[in-house]
Every structure is written in C-alpha cells, then in structure tokens.
Design a protein around this motif. Structure first.
Motif, PDB file in Angstrom:
ATOM      1  N   ARG A   1      -3.302   5.187  -1.669  1.00  0.00           N
ATOM      2  CA  ARG A   1      -2.053   4.410  -1.505  1.00  0.00           C
ATOM      3  C   ARG A   1      -1.173   5.057  -0.440  1.00  0.00           C
ATOM      4  O   ARG A   1      -0.558   4.371   0.361  1.00  0.00           O
ATOM      5  N   ILE A   2      -1.111   6.386  -0.428  1.00  0.00           N
ATOM      6  CA  ILE A   2      -0.345   7.102   0.599  1.00  0.00           C
ATOM      7  C   ILE A   2      -0.962   6.840   1.967  1.00  0.00           C
ATOM      8  O   ILE A   2      -0.246   6.584   2.941  1.00  0.00           O
TER       9      ILE A   2
ATOM     10  N   GLY B   1       0.091   1.515   7.457  1.00  0.00           N
ATOM     11  CA  GLY B   1       1.015   0.388   7.595  1.00  0.00           C
ATOM     12  C   GLY B   1       2.229   0.731   8.416  1.00  0.00           C
ATOM     13  O   GLY B   1       2.676  -0.065   9.251  1.00  0.00           O
ATOM     14  N   PHE B   2       2.770   1.928   8.203  1.00  0.00           N
ATOM     15  CA  PHE B   2       3.932   2.384   8.963  1.00  0.00           C
ATOM     16  C   PHE B   2       3.553   2.499  10.438  1.00  0.00           C
ATOM     17  O   PHE B   2       4.268   2.008  11.316  1.00  0.00           O
TER      18      PHE B   2
ATOM     19  N   PRO C   1      11.042  -9.009   9.880  1.00  0.00           N
ATOM     20  CA  PRO C   1      10.271  -9.386   8.682  1.00  0.00           C
ATOM     21  C   PRO C   1       9.088  -8.461   8.381  1.00  0.00           C
ATOM     22  O   PRO C   1       8.799  -8.204   7.206  1.00  0.00           O
ATOM     23  N   ALA C   2       8.420  -7.938   9.410  1.00  0.00           N
ATOM     24  CA  ALA C   2       7.286  -7.029   9.167  1.00  0.00           C
ATOM     25  C   ALA C   2       7.758  -5.744   8.504  1.00  0.00           C
ATOM     26  O   ALA C   2       7.092  -5.212   7.608  1.00  0.00           O
TER      27      ALA C   2
ATOM     28  N   ALA D   1       8.518  -2.338   3.757  1.00  0.00           N
ATOM     29  CA  ALA D   1       9.402  -1.510   2.933  1.00  0.00           C
ATOM     30  C   ALA D   1       9.373  -1.972   1.472  1.00  0.00           C
ATOM     31  O   ALA D   1       9.283  -1.147   0.560  1.00  0.00           O
ATOM     32  N   ASN D   2       9.432  -3.273   1.242  1.00  0.00           N
ATOM     33  CA  ASN D   2       9.415  -3.791  -0.127  1.00  0.00           C
ATOM     34  C   ASN D   2       8.117  -3.464  -0.845  1.00  0.00           C
ATOM     35  O   ASN D   2       8.095  -3.272  -2.052  1.00  0.00           O
ATOM     36  N   LEU D   3       7.029  -3.385  -0.086  1.00  0.00           N
ATOM     37  CA  LEU D   3       5.720  -3.081  -0.666  1.00  0.00           C
ATOM     38  C   LEU D   3       5.615  -1.624  -1.121  1.00  0.00           C
ATOM     39  O   LEU D   3       4.943  -1.324  -2.099  1.00  0.00           O
TER      40      LEU D   3
END
Length: 109
Positions: free
Chosen positions: A24-25, A31-32, A81-82, A87-89
């Motif tokens: 997950r990390i 993703g970042f 939006p991306a 961030a919300n994820l």
C-alpha cells in the motif's frame, strides 16, 4: 542569498499507520510520483525514508518533495481533481502528516 525565481517546494512528511501494508505504501509512492504526469505546474517529485540517527524526526518516516513553478502552481495542484482523488484515497493511511511550502533560497558563497 537569492530566492530562486518563482520556484516553490512542497514538502510532505508522513508516518504511515502500523497496519498499512508495504504494498500500500508502494502504491502511494507510485501514485504520488505519477501526479507529475497529470498536473502541469508540478515540475518534479522525489522521496525518501528517514535515515536519521537522532530522535528529532518526531516519528515521521517518509519525506516527499515536489517542485512547482509558482505559489499559484501549488494552489492549482491542491485543487486539481487528480490530486484530490489521490489524497482522498490515501489520507486514512497516515498516523501523522504535515505539509509545508517554501521558496528555496540559493546561497552563494
């Protein structure tokens, strides 16, 4: 000393919750890093894990640095939006997080 023209560094310090899996990390880091491809004012991204021998890290384990073309670019990034979706994820994965923006100053000796 001279302030770098327009550039702004966005620094995020995190401590992931103990139950967050290493995969997950890794997904978070990928993703970042991919936001550079999605958000035009974001010019670069780097990251690392704390390797300090001191206890001054206050429990933060990871450092993420993004460079932007301006303070307006940081604002565009934060509202993009991306970034919002990203961030919300991942925000629930952190035990602690802090972010700071600064304009780098170049020291000429």
């Amino acid at each position: 000393m001279e302030e770098a023209k327009g550039l702004v560094n966005h620094v995020v310090l995190t401590k992931f919750k103990d139950d967050v899996a290493p995969e997950r990390i890794e997904d978070f880091i990928k993703g970042f890093a991919n936001l550079v491809n999605l958000i035009p004012p974001m010019k670069s991204f780097s990251w690392g894990k704390d390797v300090s021998d001191t206890s001054m890290h206050q429990g933060f384990t990871h450092v993420f640095v993004s460079t932007f073309e301006s303070t307006e670019g940081v604002a565009e990034y934060l509202a993009h939006p991306a970034h919002v979706e990203f961030a919300n994820l991942f925000l629930l994965c952190f035990e602690k997080v802090i972010a700071i923006d600064y304009k780098p100053t170049i020291v000429k000796l």
